[in-house]
Motif scaffolding. Structure first.
Motif, PDB file in Angstrom:
ATOM      1  N   ILE A 184     -10.467 -13.068   9.112  1.00 30.02           N
ATOM      2  CA  ILE A 184      -9.946 -11.711   9.255  1.00 30.02           C
ATOM      3  C   ILE A 184      -8.496 -11.631   8.800  1.00 30.02           C
ATOM      4  O   ILE A 184      -8.091 -10.668   8.131  1.00 30.02           O
ATOM      5  CB  ILE A 184     -10.097 -11.237  10.705  1.00 30.02           C
ATOM      6  CG1 ILE A 184     -11.584 -11.180  11.069  1.00 30.02           C
ATOM      7  CG2 ILE A 184      -9.462  -9.859  10.897  1.00 30.02           C
ATOM      8  CD1 ILE A 184     -11.840 -11.003  12.529  1.00 30.02           C
ATOM      9  N   ILE A 185      -7.711 -12.635   9.139  1.00 29.82           N
ATOM     10  CA  ILE A 185      -6.320 -12.655   8.686  1.00 29.82           C
ATOM     11  C   ILE A 185      -6.267 -12.654   7.157  1.00 29.82           C
ATOM     12  O   ILE A 185      -5.433 -11.980   6.541  1.00 29.82           O
ATOM     13  CB  ILE A 185      -5.569 -13.873   9.252  1.00 29.82           C
ATOM     14  CG1 ILE A 185      -5.306 -13.669  10.757  1.00 29.82           C
ATOM     15  CG2 ILE A 185      -4.254 -14.115   8.513  1.00 29.82           C
ATOM     16  CD1 ILE A 185      -4.371 -12.518  11.073  1.00 29.82           C
ATOM     17  N   GLY A 186      -7.163 -13.400   6.530  1.00 28.39           N
ATOM     18  CA  GLY A 186      -7.206 -13.413   5.073  1.00 28.39           C
ATOM     19  C   GLY A 186      -7.503 -12.035   4.499  1.00 28.39           C
ATOM     20  O   GLY A 186      -6.893 -11.601   3.519  1.00 28.39           O
ATOM     21  N   LEU A 187      -8.447 -11.327   5.116  1.00 32.81           N
ATOM     22  CA  LEU A 187      -8.774  -9.977   4.662  1.00 32.81           C
ATOM     23  C   LEU A 187      -7.604  -9.017   4.894  1.00 32.81           C
ATOM     24  O   LEU A 187      -7.321  -8.143   4.059  1.00 32.81           O
ATOM     25  CB  LEU A 187     -10.016  -9.469   5.388  1.00 32.81           C
ATOM     26  CG  LEU A 187     -11.329 -10.172   5.044  1.00 32.81           C
ATOM     27  CD1 LEU A 187     -12.446  -9.687   5.963  1.00 32.81           C
ATOM     28  CD2 LEU A 187     -11.709  -9.931   3.585  1.00 32.81           C
ATOM     29  N   LEU A 188      -6.943  -9.160   6.027  1.00 33.62           N
ATOM     30  CA  LEU A 188      -5.765  -8.329   6.296  1.00 33.62           C
ATOM     31  C   LEU A 188      -4.661  -8.602   5.287  1.00 33.62           C
ATOM     32  O   LEU A 188      -3.989  -7.679   4.819  1.00 33.62           O
ATOM     33  CB  LEU A 188      -5.262  -8.576   7.713  1.00 33.62           C
ATOM     34  CG  LEU A 188      -6.074  -7.951   8.836  1.00 33.62           C
ATOM     35  CD1 LEU A 188      -5.706  -8.579  10.178  1.00 33.62           C
ATOM     36  CD2 LEU A 188      -5.844  -6.436   8.879  1.00 33.62           C
ATOM     37  N   ARG A 189      -4.484  -9.873   4.951  1.00 27.29           N
ATOM     38  CA  ARG A 189      -3.459 -10.227   3.970  1.00 27.29           C
ATOM     39  C   ARG A 189      -3.758  -9.580   2.620  1.00 27.29           C
ATOM     40  O   ARG A 189      -2.866  -9.075   1.942  1.00 27.29           O
ATOM     41  CB  ARG A 189      -3.372 -11.747   3.846  1.00 27.29           C
ATOM     42  CG  ARG A 189      -2.221 -12.227   2.969  1.00 27.29           C
ATOM     43  CD  ARG A 189      -2.006 -13.724   3.134  1.00 27.29           C
ATOM     44  NE  ARG A 189      -3.186 -14.480   2.766  1.00 27.29           N
ATOM     45  CZ  ARG A 189      -3.905 -15.215   3.612  1.00 27.29           C
ATOM     46  NH1 ARG A 189      -3.560 -15.291   4.881  1.00 27.29           N
ATOM     47  NH2 ARG A 189      -4.956 -15.885   3.194  1.00 27.29           N
ATOM     48  N   GLU A 190      -5.041  -9.566   2.240  1.00 27.46           N
ATOM     49  CA  GLU A 190      -5.429  -8.912   0.991  1.00 27.46           C
ATOM     50  C   GLU A 190      -5.178  -7.407   1.047  1.00 27.46           C
ATOM     51  O   GLU A 190      -4.988  -6.763  -0.001  1.00 27.46           O
ATOM     52  CB  GLU A 190      -6.907  -9.174   0.706  1.00 27.46           C
ATOM     53  CG  GLU A 190      -7.222 -10.623   0.360  1.00 27.46           C
ATOM     54  CD  GLU A 190      -8.719 -10.870   0.224  1.00 27.46           C
ATOM     55  OE1 GLU A 190      -9.487  -9.878   0.271  1.00 27.46           O
ATOM     56  OE2 GLU A 190      -9.114 -12.038   0.075  1.00 27.46           O
ATOM     57  N   SER A 191      -5.182  -6.856   2.255  1.00 30.18           N
ATOM     58  CA  SER A 191      -4.965  -5.417   2.419  1.00 30.18           C
ATOM     59  C   SER A 191      -3.495  -5.058   2.598  1.00 30.18           C
ATOM     60  O   SER A 191      -3.175  -3.870   2.796  1.00 30.18           O
ATOM     61  CB  SER A 191      -5.751  -4.897   3.637  1.00 30.18           C
ATOM     62  OG  SER A 191      -7.137  -4.976   3.408  1.00 30.18           O
ATOM     63  N   ALA A 192      -2.590  -6.026   2.511  1.00 30.00           N
ATOM     64  CA  ALA A 192      -1.164  -5.731   2.683  1.00 30.00           C
ATOM     65  C   ALA A 192      -0.674  -4.661   1.708  1.00 30.00           C
ATOM     66  O   ALA A 192       0.063  -3.748   2.110  1.00 30.00           O
ATOM     67  CB  ALA A 192      -0.335  -7.010   2.556  1.00 30.00           C
ATOM     68  N   PRO A 193      -1.052  -4.705   0.415  1.00 30.61           N
ATOM     69  CA  PRO A 193      -0.617  -3.622  -0.479  1.00 30.61           C
ATOM     70  C   PRO A 193      -1.132  -2.252  -0.031  1.00 30.61           C
ATOM     71  O   PRO A 193      -0.442  -1.241  -0.196  1.00 30.61           O
ATOM     72  CB  PRO A 193      -1.199  -4.026  -1.840  1.00 30.61           C
ATOM     73  CG  PRO A 193      -1.361  -5.513  -1.760  1.00 30.61           C
ATOM     74  CD  PRO A 193      -1.758  -5.769  -0.333  1.00 30.61           C
ATOM     75  N   SER A 194      -2.330  -2.218   0.539  1.00 36.00           N
ATOM     76  CA  SER A 194      -2.860  -0.949   1.048  1.00 36.00           C
ATOM     77  C   SER A 194      -1.995  -0.417   2.187  1.00 36.00           C
ATOM     78  O   SER A 194      -1.754   0.796   2.291  1.00 36.00           O
ATOM     79  CB  SER A 194      -4.298  -1.131   1.535  1.00 36.00           C
ATOM     80  OG  SER A 194      -5.133  -1.576   0.494  1.00 36.00           O
ATOM     81  N   LEU A 195      -1.512  -1.309   3.045  1.00 42.30           N
ATOM     82  CA  LEU A 195      -0.627  -0.888   4.129  1.00 42.30           C
ATOM     83  C   LEU A 195       0.717  -0.412   3.587  1.00 42.30           C
ATOM     84  O   LEU A 195       1.327   0.499   4.154  1.00 42.30           O
ATOM     85  CB  LEU A 195      -0.435  -2.034   5.114  1.00 42.30           C
ATOM     86  CG  LEU A 195      -1.692  -2.452   5.888  1.00 42.30           C
ATOM     87  CD1 LEU A 195      -1.432  -3.732   6.682  1.00 42.30           C
ATOM     88  CD2 LEU A 195      -2.165  -1.331   6.814  1.00 42.30           C
ATOM     89  N   GLN A 196       1.166  -1.010   2.496  1.00 42.05           N
ATOM     90  CA  GLN A 196       2.391  -0.531   1.858  1.00 42.05           C
ATOM     91  C   GLN A 196       2.199   0.885   1.319  1.00 42.05           C
ATOM     92  O   GLN A 196       3.104   1.716   1.397  1.00 42.05           O
ATOM     93  CB  GLN A 196       2.795  -1.466   0.720  1.00 42.05           C
ATOM     94  CG  GLN A 196       3.306  -2.825   1.191  1.00 42.05           C
ATOM     95  CD  GLN A 196       3.644  -3.732   0.023  1.00 42.05           C
ATOM     96  OE1 GLN A 196       2.820  -4.507  -0.457  1.00 42.05           O
ATOM     97  NE2 GLN A 196       4.858  -3.616  -0.458  1.00 42.05           N
ATOM     98  N   VAL A 197       1.029   1.145   0.789  1.00 40.14           N
ATOM     99  CA  VAL A 197       0.726   2.502   0.339  1.00 40.14           C
ATOM    100  C   VAL A 197       0.697   3.453   1.531  1.00 40.14           C
ATOM    101  O   VAL A 197       1.238   4.569   1.474  1.00 40.14           O
ATOM    102  CB  VAL A 197      -0.615   2.533  -0.429  1.00 40.14           C
ATOM    103  CG1 VAL A 197      -1.041   3.974  -0.714  1.00 40.14           C
ATOM    104  CG2 VAL A 197      -0.501   1.751  -1.732  1.00 40.14           C
TER     105      VAL A 197
END
Length: 223
Positions: A184-197
């Motif tokens: 899950i942490i790996g998936l969240l890390r991949e979603s970091a740019p989405s959180l920046q958006v």
């Protein structure tokens, strides 16, 4: 079906996601048009929701992110990873089924006005905001990401609603040594740019923006 006239529709994923993600959407198979633009994707989403075609929403959505959203409402790591492994599409379909449950009974997708905004380029990826207006008093924004076609980015779209609740859950995952937490942490890390958006949403208050930054700090800490 239901209307966007109540603000409850915008809060739906945060309120219903556990029931939505692990239930049974049950909708017929329908072929969607290929090569939809961002406005077309959001329009197709509302049409599918209106007609109860929740299976069709999976082609319009980053399905892995639907499982991540459930983290905010208490789903544990084993449930989330199990859902991803068994049928990630079903998790996404049930996410939108739960979303639909908060819409008003007279929803008409033809009454939804959609407008695409300027592209956002970040870390080699492209997002387009689509504003939903004309039905509620407040404009709402969906963020679409180009990933072999335009798809609704759930973390970019709903991250500002989920951030405060996700922070302690991510802290717990970071301190866990099990493989499900690492996934899950790996998936969240991949979603970091989405959180920046998500942090670029024009209407964020200070507390919400700070919650998003706190979540990003924890997600990127795992890098």
């Amino acid at each position: 079906m239901r209307s966007l006239s109540s603000p409850r529709w915008w809060l739906a994923p945060a309120l219903l996601v556990v029931a939505a993600c692990f239930g049974d959407a049950g909708s017929p198979d329908t072929t969607l048009p290929a090569d939809l633009d961002p406005v077309g994707v959001v329009g197709a989403l509302f049409a599918a929701i209106d007609e109860g075609r929740f299976d069709d929403t999976t082609a319009l959505t980053d399905v892995e992110q639907a499982s991540l959203v459930s983290l905010a409402e208490g789903a544990d790591a084993s449930e989330i990873v199990g859902g991803l492994e068994e049928d990630a599409d079903a998790v996404a379909a049930n996410f939108w089924s739960g979303f639909a449950q908060t819409l008003d009974a007279d929803f008409d997708p033809d009454g939804v006005a959609l407008e695409a905004g300027e592209r956002i380029e970040l870390e080699g990826r492209t997002w387009v905001p689509v504003t939903v207006r004309g039905v509620t008093d407040t404009d709402r924004i969906f963020y679409l990401r180009n990933d072999e076609g335009w798809k609704i980015d759930l973390m970019a779209t709903f991250g500002h609603i989920l951030a405060e609740r996700l922070v302690p859950r991510v802290e717990a995952l970071l301190s866990s040594a099990n493989t499900n937490a690492a996934t899950i942490i790996g998936l969240l890390r991949e979603s970091a740019p989405s959180l920046q958006v998500a942090a670029q949403h024009p209407d964020l208050d200070l507390a919400t923006h700070q919650a998003l930054l706190a979540l990003l700090e924890r997600v990127t800490r795992a890098s």
